[in-house]
Scaffold this motif. Structure first.
Motif, PDB file in Angstrom:
ATOM      1  N   ALA A 109       0.858  -1.188   0.000  1.00  0.00           N
ATOM      2  CA  ALA A 109       0.000   0.000   0.000  1.00  0.00           C
ATOM      3  C   ALA A 109       0.890   1.233   0.000  1.00  0.00           C
ATOM      4  O   ALA A 109       2.101   1.143  -0.225  1.00  0.00           O
ATOM      5  CB  ALA A 109      -0.923  -0.023   1.211  1.00  0.00           C
ATOM      6  N   GLN A 110       0.301   2.388   0.251  1.00  0.00           N
ATOM      7  CA  GLN A 110       1.038   3.651   0.222  1.00  0.00           C
ATOM      8  C   GLN A 110       1.370   4.188   1.613  1.00  0.00           C
ATOM      9  O   GLN A 110       1.937   5.270   1.730  1.00  0.00           O
ATOM     10  CB  GLN A 110       0.255   4.706  -0.565  1.00  0.00           C
ATOM     11  CG  GLN A 110       0.195   4.429  -2.062  1.00  0.00           C
ATOM     12  CD  GLN A 110      -0.549   5.519  -2.810  1.00  0.00           C
ATOM     13  OE1 GLN A 110      -1.753   5.636  -2.693  1.00  0.00           O
ATOM     14  NE2 GLN A 110       0.178   6.322  -3.568  1.00  0.00           N
ATOM     15  N   SER A 185       2.070   6.830  -6.815  1.00  0.00           N
ATOM     16  CA  SER A 185       2.731   5.542  -6.645  1.00  0.00           C
ATOM     17  C   SER A 185       3.179   5.403  -5.192  1.00  0.00           C
ATOM     18  O   SER A 185       2.383   5.192  -4.298  1.00  0.00           O
ATOM     19  CB  SER A 185       3.928   5.453  -7.607  1.00  0.00           C
ATOM     20  OG  SER A 185       4.665   4.289  -7.399  1.00  0.00           O
ATOM     21  N   ASN A 186       4.466   5.522  -4.975  1.00  0.00           N
ATOM     22  CA  ASN A 186       5.093   5.521  -3.658  1.00  0.00           C
ATOM     23  C   ASN A 186       6.390   6.290  -3.789  1.00  0.00           C
ATOM     24  O   ASN A 186       6.802   6.640  -4.905  1.00  0.00           O
ATOM     25  CB  ASN A 186       5.376   4.087  -3.189  1.00  0.00           C
ATOM     26  CG  ASN A 186       4.291   3.554  -2.256  1.00  0.00           C
ATOM     27  OD1 ASN A 186       4.018   4.130  -1.213  1.00  0.00           O
ATOM     28  ND2 ASN A 186       3.657   2.458  -2.636  1.00  0.00           N
ATOM     29  N   ALA A 191       8.971   1.839  -3.640  1.00  0.00           N
ATOM     30  CA  ALA A 191       8.545   1.224  -4.894  1.00  0.00           C
ATOM     31  C   ALA A 191       9.599   0.261  -5.435  1.00  0.00           C
ATOM     32  O   ALA A 191       9.266  -0.823  -5.919  1.00  0.00           O
ATOM     33  CB  ALA A 191       8.248   2.307  -5.926  1.00  0.00           C
ATOM     34  N   LYS A 192      10.869   0.631  -5.349  1.00  0.00           N
ATOM     35  CA  LYS A 192      11.923  -0.172  -5.972  1.00  0.00           C
ATOM     36  C   LYS A 192      12.602  -1.113  -4.989  1.00  0.00           C
ATOM     37  O   LYS A 192      12.953  -2.237  -5.345  1.00  0.00           O
ATOM     38  CB  LYS A 192      12.990   0.745  -6.598  1.00  0.00           C
ATOM     39  CG  LYS A 192      14.050  -0.011  -7.412  1.00  0.00           C
ATOM     40  CD  LYS A 192      13.455  -0.544  -8.684  1.00  0.00           C
ATOM     41  CE  LYS A 192      14.463  -1.339  -9.510  1.00  0.00           C
ATOM     42  NZ  LYS A 192      14.665  -2.710  -9.011  1.00  0.00           N
ATOM     43  N   CYS A 193      12.816  -0.662  -3.761  1.00  0.00           N
ATOM     44  CA  CYS A 193      13.682  -1.406  -2.847  1.00  0.00           C
ATOM     45  C   CYS A 193      12.950  -2.136  -1.734  1.00  0.00           C
ATOM     46  O   CYS A 193      13.607  -2.705  -0.856  1.00  0.00           O
ATOM     47  CB  CYS A 193      14.724  -0.467  -2.231  1.00  0.00           C
ATOM     48  SG  CYS A 193      15.919   0.158  -3.430  1.00  0.00           S
ATOM     49  N   CYS A 194      11.608  -2.150  -1.740  1.00  0.00           N
ATOM     50  CA  CYS A 194      10.939  -2.954  -0.711  1.00  0.00           C
ATOM     51  C   CYS A 194      11.288  -4.427  -0.897  1.00  0.00           C
ATOM     52  O   CYS A 194      11.304  -5.193   0.070  1.00  0.00           O
ATOM     53  CB  CYS A 194       9.437  -2.726  -0.726  1.00  0.00           C
ATOM     54  SG  CYS A 194       8.572  -3.306  -2.176  1.00  0.00           S
ATOM     55  N   HIS A 398       7.936  -3.204   5.043  1.00  0.00           N
ATOM     56  CA  HIS A 398       7.215  -2.007   4.625  1.00  0.00           C
ATOM     57  C   HIS A 398       7.290  -0.920   5.699  1.00  0.00           C
ATOM     58  O   HIS A 398       7.444   0.261   5.381  1.00  0.00           O
ATOM     59  CB  HIS A 398       5.759  -2.355   4.318  1.00  0.00           C
ATOM     60  CG  HIS A 398       5.571  -2.957   2.958  1.00  0.00           C
ATOM     61  ND1 HIS A 398       6.070  -4.202   2.620  1.00  0.00           N
ATOM     62  CD2 HIS A 398       4.975  -2.486   1.838  1.00  0.00           C
ATOM     63  CE1 HIS A 398       5.767  -4.469   1.365  1.00  0.00           C
ATOM     64  NE2 HIS A 398       5.107  -3.446   0.864  1.00  0.00           N
ATOM     65  N   GLN A 399       7.210  -1.309   6.955  1.00  0.00           N
ATOM     66  CA  GLN A 399       7.369  -0.327   8.026  1.00  0.00           C
ATOM     67  C   GLN A 399       8.728   0.356   7.910  1.00  0.00           C
ATOM     68  O   GLN A 399       8.831   1.589   8.045  1.00  0.00           O
ATOM     69  CB  GLN A 399       7.241  -1.001   9.391  1.00  0.00           C
ATOM     70  CG  GLN A 399       7.355  -0.021  10.546  1.00  0.00           C
ATOM     71  CD  GLN A 399       7.365  -0.705  11.906  1.00  0.00           C
ATOM     72  OE1 GLN A 399       7.773  -1.865  12.025  1.00  0.00           O
ATOM     73  NE2 GLN A 399       6.906  -0.001  12.939  1.00  0.00           N
TER      74      GLN A 399
END
Length: 416
Positions: A109-110, A185-186, A191-194, A398-399
Motif C-alpha cells: 500500500a502507500q 505511486s510511492n 517502490a523499488k527497494c521494498c 514495509h514499516q
C-alpha cells in the motif's frame, strides 16, 4: 478453494491486465490443469480483452473497474492484483472483505497504516494475502538464505547492498513512467527497494528488528533547470537528441528497449505504436520536463537491535542494472552480483564460487515470478502448509521502507 478439493483447478480473478499480470499468467499457460482465469478487471479495454480472449473469459466476466466488479463479484478461489501502486490498497481491501484470498503485487500500500488495515481485514475474514517479493524465490538469493541459515560463516556483522537501478530503467519507470510521482505511486525507495529490504530482513530472521534508520537522497538531476539550452520537451523534436544519454528515441526506437508494454491497437504495427508514443505519449517526453518528484539517488543506513548494521545504496546514474550484495560474517564473507556467489572463509582462506549465470537466461526473473504463483496455488490447494511471503511477513519491511522516506524528508534518524 473449490470445496477443498485439491483435484479441481483453482479459479482466479485478474485485477489489472498489464505487464506484471501477463507475467504471472504464463503459469496458467503452462499449467492449465491447475488453474483457470474466470474474470478480468482493467480500465484499459485493449488489455482487458486481450487477456480475457487469451484465456476464454466470458464477456459477462470482463469489468472496466474493480468497484463495479465487487458489486457483482464472480465466485473464485483467489484474486490476483497487479494494479498501479496507488490502486493496491482499495481493491485488496474489497477482495478480502468479500472472502477472496489475494496474490498482491508489491508494495502492499502507500502507508504503513494501510498495510495494517489490510492485515487486520484478512485475519478477520479468514483469508490470506501473499505479497510478490520475488527475491525470496530467485535461485541465487535462495542459496544465500541457505548459507546464512547454515551458520557456516558464523554470525552476520554487517550487510552492504547496492541496487543499481540503471539509467534506462530509471528514465523509463521513475522519470517518464508510472512511478515518477509519489502521490500516484510511492516514494522511489519503497517502490523499488521494498524487495531488497524484505530480502535482508528475511536473511536476518523474524527475531531481529530494526532499531533506527537514517536516509539521504534527493531529486538532483532530472529537473527543468538542468535541461540543456535549446532542448525540446519531446525527444523527437529535439536538436540535442543524438547527443543526449537519456534520449527516448534512442531507448525505444533505435535500441528497442522497454517496449514490451506499449499497446498496439488494431491496424497498427509495433513501429507505429512506438512512433505514436514518442510523439504523444508519456515515454516520449524529455527527462527534464516530466513533472517527476521522486529521488534519483539515495543512501540508507540501518541499525538492527542485535547491532548488525546495514547500508543500502540506490544508484541510478550507472549503465549497470543489477543488485550487488556483500555480507560480512564473523568467520567469512559473501559477495553476490546476481551471476555468482563468492564465499571466502577467514580460518583457512578457502574460497567457493556458486555460479548462477545460466539461470539469468531464464525468463521471469530466473523463474522466480512463476514460483510465487506456484507456491501460492499449492497453498490454496492444501498441497503446501505455508507461503514464504504472506502479508504478515512483509509488514516489517514495509514499516522500515516508510521510515526510510520519513528520515529522508525530515533529516532525522527514525527510531523504530
Amino acid at each position: 478453494m473449490n470445496s477443498g478439493d485439491s483435484h479441481l483447478p483453482a479459479s482466479i480473478i485478474a485485477i489489472g491486465a498489464g505487464n506484471r499480470m501477463k507475467t504471472y499468467m504464463h503459469y496458467l499457460e503452462e499449467h492449465p490443469q491447475e488453474v483457470r482465469l474466470v474474470a478480468v478487471v482493467d480500465c484499459n479495454e485493449l488489455r482487458r480483452n486481450h487477456l480475457a480472449d487469451k484465456f476464454g473469459v466470458s464477456q459477462d466476466n470482463r469489468f472496466a473497474d474493480y468497484e463495479t466488479f465487487f458489486q457483482n463479484p464472480v465466485p473464485a478461489d483467489a484474486v490476483f492484483i497487479c494494479t498501479p501502486d496507488d490502486e493496491h490498497f482499495r481493491p485488496c481491501l474489497l477482495a478480502v472483505q468479500h472472502g477472496y484470498n489475494v496474490l498482491l503485487e508489491k508494495p502492499i500500500a502507500q502507508s504503513y497504516e494501510e498495510c495494517l488495515i489490510l492485515d487486520k481485514a484478512a485475519k478477520e475474514n479468514g483469508v490470506d494475502v501473499c505479497i510478490c517479493h520475488v527475491m525470496r524465490y530467485y535461485p541465487c538469493y535462495v542459496k544465500i538464505k541457505e548459507i546464512v541459515d547454515s551458520h557456516e560463516l558464523g554470525e552476520i556483522i554487517a550487510i552492504h547492498h547496492t541496487e543499481r537501478v540503471g539509467m534506462d530503467r530509471m528514465t523509463h519507470s521513475y522519470v517518464r513512467g508510472k512511478w515518477n510521482r509519489k502521490a500516484l505511486s510511492n516514494d522511489m525507495f519503497t517502490a523499488k527497494c521494498c524487495h531488497d529490504v524484505d530480502f535482508i530482513l528475511w536473511l536476518l530472521g523474524p527475531d531481529v528488528h530494526c532499531r533506527k534508520v537514517s536516509s539521504f537522497g534527493s531529486l538532483k538531476w532530472f529537473r527543468k533547470e538542468n535541461a540543456p539550452k535549446n532542448s525540446s520537451e519531446r525527444c523527437v523534436n529535439c536538436i540535442m537528441e543524438k547527443d543526449c544519454p537519456f534520449s527516448a528515441v534512442d531507448l525505444y526506437w533505435r535500441r528497442r528497449e522497454w517496449i514490451r508494454n506499449i499497446d498496439v491497437y488494431n491496424g497498427e504495427s509495433k513501429e507505429d505504436a512506438i512512433t505514436r508514443e514518442l510523439k504523444q505519449g508519456e515515454i516520449g517526453r524529455c527527462v527534464y520536463h516530466c513533472e517527476n518528484d521522486v529521488v534519483d539517488h539515495q543512501s540508507v543506513l540501518i541499525e538492527m537491535d542485535n547491532d548488525i548494521t546495514v547500508d543500502i545504496n540506490m544508484d541510478c546514474f550507472t549503465l549497470s542494472d543489477y543488485r550487488d550484495l556483500q555480507i560480512l560474517f564473523s568467520n567469512g564473507e559473501l559477495h553476490c552480483n546476481e551471476k555468482t556467489i563468492h564465499v571466502t572463509r577467514y580460518n583457512d582462506r578457502s574460497e567457493q564460487i556458486y555460479d548462477f549465470s545460466n539461470t539469468l537466461k531464464d525468463s521471469f526473473h530466473a523463474g522466480a515470478d512463476l514460483k510465487i504463483v506456484e507456491e501460492f496455488l499449492q497453498f490454496l490447494r492444501h498441497q503446501k502448509n505455508h507461503v514464504t511471503s504472506l502479508l504478515p511477513n512483509s509488514l516489517p519491511s514495509h514499516q522500515l521502507c516508510f521510515a526510510v522516506e520519513q528520515s529522508r524528508l525530515t533529516g532525522k534518524t527514525v527510531l523504530l
